[in-house]
Enzyme design. Structure first.
Site, PDB file in Angstrom:
ATOM      1  N   GLU A 137      20.167  -5.350 -22.895  1.00  0.00           N
ATOM      2  CA  GLU A 137      20.585  -6.612 -23.525  1.00  0.00           C
ATOM      3  C   GLU A 137      19.448  -7.269 -24.312  1.00  0.00           C
ATOM      4  OE1 GLU A 137      23.517  -9.158 -21.821  1.00  0.00           O
ATOM      5  OE2 GLU A 137      23.628  -7.897 -20.048  1.00  0.00           O
ATOM      6  N   GLY A 168       0.810  -1.205   0.000  1.00  0.00           N
ATOM      7  CA  GLY A 168       0.000   0.000   0.000  1.00  0.00           C
ATOM      8  C   GLY A 168       0.851   1.265   0.000  1.00  0.00           C
ATOM      9  N   GLY A 169       0.441   2.245   0.807  1.00  0.00           N
ATOM     10  CA  GLY A 169       1.169   3.506   0.875  1.00  0.00           C
ATOM     11  C   GLY A 169       2.613   3.321   1.300  1.00  0.00           C
TER      12      GLY A 169
END
Length: 408
Positions: free
Chosen positions: A388, A364-365
């Site tokens: 690559e 979440g946050g």
């Protein structure tokens, strides 16, 4: 020929555990600092050299592991620690692979040790292929190498970009065109020794991720290197160019060029790097989901989170298996009939992006902040689908291999 196995032997397990300890105790505590500084973590490389992790002998041991699992195991554990620092430790390996893939025994013995230095005087090396107008389209390469027969020297002119360790390297391996009419078939690789006049560092890039790894332009202005710095030697080059010209007249040739030889050898290793980052993000998300409580219970009790973790674990294991298969095939000489090397790199790269994004969502946050490592892992993971060989190029290689069309 070694049998394919999903079980590491005792020696491999010992090496894996040793590397995991280094990643946990040395790399991870330093990861945030060097990501913020955006500088080469010389103290960490020095510590790796003292322990024998950053050394020619160690990587040679893993490279020649008869099971093929040595290199992917190393990459996964180091990149589990941190992608930016790990790339600073293993970035020299791409230049070394360039020499191993194209050089003579004498060139390998002369130049590869100089790429690493020793524990008291650590060095790095750079492989220089991409250009401002020639990334995936290697045939568009403009850097030229012209032979001065009177002096037995090659004169290099051009600009390389996206070079890991570019400009700070002790040894540079440069891919240049010696016959532009042949496109990518007219390329060759050259060693540029230390302190060669005319080679300089151009722009150093400020990157989204892998910030602890130095990435820069390399400018070549009338760089003169001795004839013996042409990897493979001039006789071999002349023979290869003659074959390419003859096949070009007939059409439909599939001649391998110097840059492609290096990338083919390294793609499963890049896949293993992606597996390490994906596994690290998955483990962070799993631990967070088991301890973070909402509505009176750990969030892993919610199917929305639990099912994400189940998918993440499955994808990480599937990616590892593809990497191990390709690595085993390469070391045992089995032909990549379905572009299994590109498959491993493609799936592992896309898995790293997906899993690190899911890890942020689960946190979440908190996952969106730099207080938690999954934010950095997500930024780092973006590079795997680009360098690559982009994911689009991997799909093209796979599709053309399946169809039988030439890979140009």
């Amino acid at each position: 020929m070694a049998e394919f196995t999903m079980e590491l032997n005792d020696e491999q397990k010992e090496v894996r555990d040793w590397l995991h300890g280094f990643a946990a105790d040395v790399i991870r505590p330093a990861a945030s600092e060097w990501d913020e500084r955006e500088e080469t973590p010389w103290p960490v490389i020095q510590e790796a050299a003292k322990l024998g992790i950053y050394s020619l002998d160690f990587y040679a041991q893993q490279f020649f592991d008869p099971t093929g699992l040595g290199i992917p195991m190393v990459m996964e554990e180091l990149f589990w620690g941190d992608a930016g620092i790990a790339l600073s430790i293993v970035g020299t390996g791409l230049a070394a692979v360039g020499v191993l893939a194209n050089g003579t025994e004498e060139q390998i013995g002369t130049w590869v040790p100089q790429m690493y230095g020793d524990a008291n005087d650590v060095k790095v090396a750079a492989f220089c292929s991409s250009e401002p107008d020639a990334g995936s389209d290697v045939a568009a390469m403009r850097t030229r190498a012209v032979y001065d027969e009177a002096k037995d020297e090659w004169v290099l002119n051009g600009t390389k970009t996206w070079a890991t360790n570019g400009g700070i390297a002790n040894v540079h391996v440069v891919v240049a065109s010696v016959d532009p009419e042949l496109g990518s078939k007219g390329h060759a690789s050259f060693i540029v020794p230390p302190d060669t006049e005319g080679l300089s560092q151009g722009q150093k890039f400020k990157k989204h991720g892998i910030r602890a790894s130095h990435t820069a332009e390399v400018v070549l202005e009338n760089v003169r290197v001795p004839g013996h710095c042409l990897l493979g030697g001039k006789d071999k080059l002349d023979e290869r160019l003659a074959r390419a010209r003859e096949k070009a007249k007939k059409g439909g040739e599939r001649v391998k060029n110097a840059a492609m030889a290096t990338f083919e050898a390294s793609r499963p290793a890049v896949g293993a790097m992606a597996v390490g980052t994906a596994r690290a993000a998955y483990e962070e998300a799993l631990e967070y989901a088991k301890t973070r409580e909402q509505f009176g219970r750990p969030i892993i009790d919610n199917q929305g989170v639990a099912f994400q973790l189940a998918d993440m674990a499955t994808q990480v294991d599937a990616a590892r298996l593809l990497v191990w298969r390709a690595s085993w095939m390469a070391v045992t000489g089995k032909k990549f009939e379905k572009a299994e090397g590109s498959m491993s790199k493609l799936y592992a790269s896309e898995t790293a992006k997906k899993v690190t994004a899911q890890a942020i969502q689960i946190l979440g946050g908190n996952g969106y902040t730099r207080e938690y490592p999954v934010e950095r892992m997500h930024r780092d993971a973006a590079i795997y689908t680009i360098f690559e060989g982009t994911s689009e190029i991997q799909r093209l290689v796979i599709a053309r291999t399946l169809s039988g069309l030439p890979i140009r």
